[in-house]
Design an enzyme around this catalytic site. Sequence first.
Site, short mmCIF file in Angstrom:
data_model
loop_
_atom_site.label_atom_id
_atom_site.label_comp_id
_atom_site.label_asym_id
_atom_site.label_seq_id
_atom_site.Cartn_x
_atom_site.Cartn_y
_atom_site.Cartn_z
N ASP A 475 0.70 -1.14 -0.20
CA ASP A 475 -0.12 0.06 -0.16
C ASP A 475 0.76 1.35 -0.13
O ASP A 475 1.98 1.33 0.22
CB ASP A 475 -1.02 -0.05 1.33
CG ASP A 475 -2.21 0.92 0.96
OD1 ASP A 475 -2.16 1.57 -0.03
OD2 ASP A 475 -3.20 0.48 1.68
N ASP A 545 -10.97 2.23 -2.90
CA ASP A 545 -11.37 2.26 -1.35
C ASP A 545 -13.12 2.24 -1.62
O ASP A 545 -13.63 1.90 -0.66
CB ASP A 545 -11.03 3.17 -0.55
CG ASP A 545 -9.50 2.55 0.04
OD1 ASP A 545 -9.28 1.61 -0.14
OD2 ASP A 545 -9.00 3.50 0.62
C1 GLA Z 1 -5.77 1.81 2.09
C2 GLA Z 1 -6.29 0.82 1.40
C3 GLA Z 1 -7.37 -0.05 2.19
C4 GLA Z 1 -6.74 -0.33 3.43
C5 GLA Z 1 -6.26 0.76 4.20
C6 GLA Z 1 -5.46 0.33 5.38
O1 GLA Z 1 -6.64 3.08 2.43
O2 GLA Z 1 -6.87 1.15 0.19
O3 GLA Z 1 -7.86 -1.11 1.58
O4 GLA Z 1 -5.90 -1.50 3.33
O5 GLA Z 1 -5.48 1.50 3.64
O6 GLA Z 1 -5.06 1.20 6.35
#
Ligand code: GLA
Length: 730
Positions: A475, A545
Amino acid sequence: MKEINLPSAAKIISLALVFCLAPPPRLAAESVPPPTVIAIATARSQITLLVGADRHLYQLGFGITNNAVALPAKAPDREREYYPPAGDGYLFEPALAATHADGNTSTDLQFIKQESSEIDSNISFTRIELRDSFYPFHVFLNFKTYRAEDVIEQWAEISHEETQAVTLEHFASAAPEFSSGDYWLTQFHGDWAKEAQLAEEKLTFGMKVLDTKLGVRAQQYRTPVFLLAKNGPAQEASGEVFGGALSWSGNYQFVFDVDPHGKLRTLAGINPFDSAYHLQPGEIFTTPKMVWSWSDAGKGQISRNFHRWARKNILRDPEKLRPVLLNNWEATRFDFTEAKLVSLFDSAKELGADVFLLDDGWFGDKFPRDSDHAGLGDWQVNPRKLPHGLSYLTKEAQARGVRFGIWLEPEMVNPQSELYQQHPDWVIAQPHRELNLQRNQLILDLTRPATREFSWSVIENTLRPNPDIAYVKWDCNRFVTQPGSFYLPPGEQSHLWIDYVHALYANMDRFATNFPNVTAMLCSGGGSRVDFEALRRFHTFWASDRTDPLDRVFIQWGYSHFYPASAIAAHVTRMSNRPFKFTLDVAMSGALGFDVDWQKLLPEQRAAAIAAVKLYKEELRPVVQQGDLYRLISPYAGERSAFNFVSEDRRRAVIFVYQIGSGKSDPIKPQGLAPTLRYRVREVNLPAGTESTLPNQGKTIDGAALMREGLTPDNTKKFDSAVIELSAEK
Ligand code: GLA
């Protein structure tokens, strides 16, 4: 690759024929006397270049394959240079601008030679060497052509042997011109939770610039791809369309420059903004790859070209079907215990998921990662949350026949962390400015070798002691707002944007080569870092998200223009509490996963999810993930969206229909079927106890009739949806 040295069109044709019959050359380097035509060709498309009598490299065309390009009667003017440098007569936005060691700001590139080789029966490589007419300054233009997929990758390498550094100010990867006509540009803009939204406009005189200056997580506002349709808005199945994609995870710039005579040139590459690069003698500056595809059968064909090319050449393990995940983020956020996770492994088993993915929140001791305020950077297991460590979790998951995956964000740090306390100078920031936090975090400056090594150790120290970890989600949750490095010298601060990306790729490469059996998802709070260069190191990417399926219909539609469904991770969640069948049907058109608290689902939802996973794994997954996509009805056009996938042998197809508003149910006409094959029609993923109301359910119909007359699922209300399988008779 054809290289034709011609006095006449007839000679071109005969030479081209000879070339086709002769065995492919291993490597041919030639210093051909100008004028010479060089054709960079795929099966159906071609970039045609001319080495003029003045030894400048000009462009003659970009479009349909043409073996019979005639030499122009008179030399083109300098505005037609293929890779125009600044300062010596070229009047518009240059592909290259350099300040030479003696301060001269002009460059005059002349053809030296070209080399060609065949990498295999489908892929060829051409390299054209240009050199300044006075300075020992070189530009190599590289082309890789993928014949069957009609894709051309182009990039440049710049080097010199001047007495001191040369400063590069502009360094496009490619700068082709397009034949006369009107062009409609489609961009894929957006933001966090609203990725890959289409916007189309007609280009008019002057420059239209699409760019990013966000550095890390560079593509939050815009995916680095575009379509150019000639003489009208882009159609799915007709018309001339060019697709362009830049393989670069940092700042990029696309310039669409229509000159006073109406001629369009497109410049694509790293954004020159704040990026002057001081190139030392002997150093090589390699631009990112610009990827092109051309079609005269609409943007649908462009997408299929990119998908086939990416599946074969870019994505990791293209032959492997992507696993079905159960992720805990939407269900638990940071709030979980070891026992809760183990209970979720039971859920994963019951669901039929292949992998359980433990998301954010598992690490940090002195500064536990219990929210996004602290702990990032301290990658030791939180002993209070997970007293038996990761290996216990991997074993418990395995005992249930589920593989274990983990979330990492190895480029970032919270100020509230031991890492930051020890190394405040490891972050990207500007001196004398108040620290600018996003999601309470800062970016590690990967240009500093020690920091880059630390970032690598996050991966190494998590995976090496836990060889059973089978999956990683990588990420990246903020972008650059204060582009300063405490490592780079004052005169090289402008290298940060570019050197960061190379350092990142180095770590991603180490990850992919050291852990070849670990499946990997590329994430950046969604799709804010998705491009074909990063994707070389990954299997899928997290598209957004935003998992409300109504929004996902648009986001996945947008990404489908360039990225194959096998790469687009699509999870079932309870965001916005949409009807469960609609939610399942939308997620099943990508790389399916779930992000739900299993125990909170209703019993009938659990049963539907189990049935959907079984259906997906046993029947739909190979067609969706490895088939060709035909977009049928755009969600931008009205109340419904529809598309179908067809397997390569055309024996299986799946149609997806989503009602995003209320309206009457017109026939859905699938495409890409074999006209003479007879297909059995079967609506699937029906709620338990219900029968399909599809008029042709269970019938066998030939492909031609299906494509002509279509199928009419009874979808009229918002959130109605249908999944229809077509299987050819034995
Ligand atoms: C990002 C990702 C989410 C999750 C969060 C965790 O926003 O896109 O899917 O993994 O981080 O903090």
